[in-house]
Design a protein around this motif. Structure first.
Motif, short mmCIF file in Angstrom:
data_model
loop_
_atom_site.label_atom_id
_atom_site.label_comp_id
_atom_site.label_asym_id
_atom_site.label_seq_id
_atom_site.Cartn_x
_atom_site.Cartn_y
_atom_site.Cartn_z
N TYR A 13 0.82 -1.18 -0.42
CA TYR A 13 -0.12 -0.19 -0.58
C TYR A 13 0.72 0.80 0.15
N TYR A 43 0.02 -6.86 -4.22
CA TYR A 43 -1.29 -7.90 -3.76
C TYR A 43 -2.01 -6.57 -2.31
N THR A 46 -5.14 -6.88 2.62
CA THR A 46 -6.52 -6.45 3.53
C THR A 46 -6.92 -7.34 2.97
#
Ligand code: FAD
Length: 401
Positions: A13, A43, A46
């Motif tokens: 992220y 990927y 979460t």
């Protein structure tokens, strides 16, 4: 003069969003942006509890990095970061090394084992596409094993989830959805299967509102989950877990979700860390370094409201990326006017599998279907930030209700 090189380590992220924002905010001649990641895909960490249980295919949680970044402005390098040499301003990679002018460390986390014996050797962890694919296949194999031989081993059908925090509870929720399907497929009565959630603390979901915790536990207990709260695990063995009480629970599947520590690359590189994470300055720099920034799970930032670190979340990593991109842009343009990171916690939603979830959004508590819908909105919002509407359409969770 030569363009400065911004080297971003890790395409999670924090790393992806920093790269994406910088590519929009900097011109071609301002800087060279290099993104290094151990896989050629990004990927969504979460979402990993879903492919781990087998309720969602792992390909839904990943995307090729070069399909979502602006490859005219960002150079992607598939490699593994081994060590950071700040004195020489370079990073050692598995297949070479690279110098930087500005470094962004977004290498994510590793499971915290608290030094409990056997965890590394015998427990599974929800941490990457590869690790969750292994969990899913293993669970299915245990169902096949049970019915595939004449001698039945109950421990084949006992699934232990160590840690009833956010990740553990979300995974247990998915298991309660998946196991009835596996029972049907392998012709096994649901009553034969045990799902045991073990937590050392005095409550499941520590930090959550007690009313939400009770709601979550009720839902999961109705679906057959056994909770063992206030129950420290002393050791994990190849046969199961040993509790501090001396009791042994036999199981061939222990999934370890008791929290995280920062990437081991940080300790190896000689940074001062707390549980493997670097406490950064408000502008997200490593104390004492002009040119090294840390983002996401590798960074610790103290929440002034509580005087405790913010929990390691994707939400924080994404928010940090906007401060970080602004600050690097300022430095690249010769300004020293850096911005301090300010968190703006919008809320937290934990899914419980199927159409159930719990959460807090703003000051409002959410239960059940509205919470589950909100969870999907949050997941889609990230895809929108990263790749706009096309990415939402391609990878999003579109069946909101
Ligand atoms: P990550 O997103 O983990 O990315 C790190 C990247 O670095 C990965 O791509 C990895 O492959 C790469 N990498 C690691 N080591 C190396 C190396 N040596 N060399 C090269 N590349 C490397 N947070 C929320 O806000 N909301 C939620 O609902 C939520 N749910 C969660 C559910 C689960 C099941 C889990 C496990 C976590 C959840 N989290 C949630 C937490 C969230 O996923 C993390 O806080 C977030 O992923 C941190 O982002 P990051 O960029 O620091 O690291």
């Amino acid at each position: 003069s030569k363009k400065p090189r911004i080297l971003i380590l890790g395409a999670g992220y924090g790393g992806m969003m920093t790269a994406s924002r910088l590519s929009k905010q900097l011109g071609y001649n301002d800087a060279e942006i290099v993104l290094v990641n151990k896989h050629d895909y990004h990927y969504q960490t979460t979402w990993l509890h879903e492919p781990a249980a087998g309720t969602l295919h792992h390909d839904r949680t990943r995307m090729r990095i070069e399909s979502v970044i602006d490859t005219n402005k960002i150079k992607f390098l598939k490699d593994v970061v081994v060590e950071i040499k700040t004195a020489e301003k370079k990073v050692i990679l598995e297949s070479g090394e690279m110098e930087y002018d500005y470094l962004v460390i977004g290498l994510g986390s590793e499971p915290e084992t608290f030094g409990i014996p056997g965890v590394e050797e015998h427990a599974f962890a929800i941490r990457s596409v590869n690790s969750v694919r292994h969990i899913r296949e293993h669970i299915e194999y245990k169902f096949a094993s049970y019915n595939g031989s004449d001698v039945k081993h109950d421990e084949d059908l006992t699934f232990i989830v160590a840690g009833a925090g956010f990740t553990g509870i979300e995974f247990v929720g998915e298991l309660t959805e998946r196991i009835p399907e596996l029972c049907k497929e392998y012709d096994i009565a649901r009553e034969k299967v045990r799902i045991i959630s073990i937590e050392a603390a005095t409550t499941a979901l520590p930090g959550f509102d007690p009313e939400l915790v009770e709601y979550a536990m009720n839902i999961l207990e109705k679906r057959g989950v056994e909770f063992k709260i206030n129950t420290p695990i002393k050791e994990v063995t190849k046969d199961g877990v040993l509790l501090a009480s001396g009791e042994e629970i036999k199981s061939k599947t222990v999934v370890w979700t008791t929290g995280i520590r920062g990437s081991s690359v940080l300790e190896k590189s000689g940074f001062e860390t707390m549980r493997g994470r670097i406490q950064v300055e408000p502008e997200l720099r490593v104390p004492g370094f002009e040119d090294v920034f840390v983002i996401g799970d590798c960074a610790i930032i103290i929440d002034e409201a509580t005087n405790r670190p913010f929990p390691p979340t994707a939400q924080i990593a994404i928010q940090q990326s906007s401060t970080l991109a602004k600050n690097i842009k300022a430095l690249v343009h010769g300004s020293n006017n850096l911005e301090a990171f300010k968190a703006d916690i919008k809320g937290t939603v934990a899914s419980l599998g199927g159409k159930e979830a719990i959460g807090v959004v703003g000051s409002k508590k959410l239960f059940g279907t509205p919470a589950a819908a909100m969870k999907k909105v949050i997941d889609n919002r990230y895809l929108f930030l990263l790749g706009g509407l096309p990415l939402v359409v391609k990878k999003g969770k579109l069946n909101i209700f």
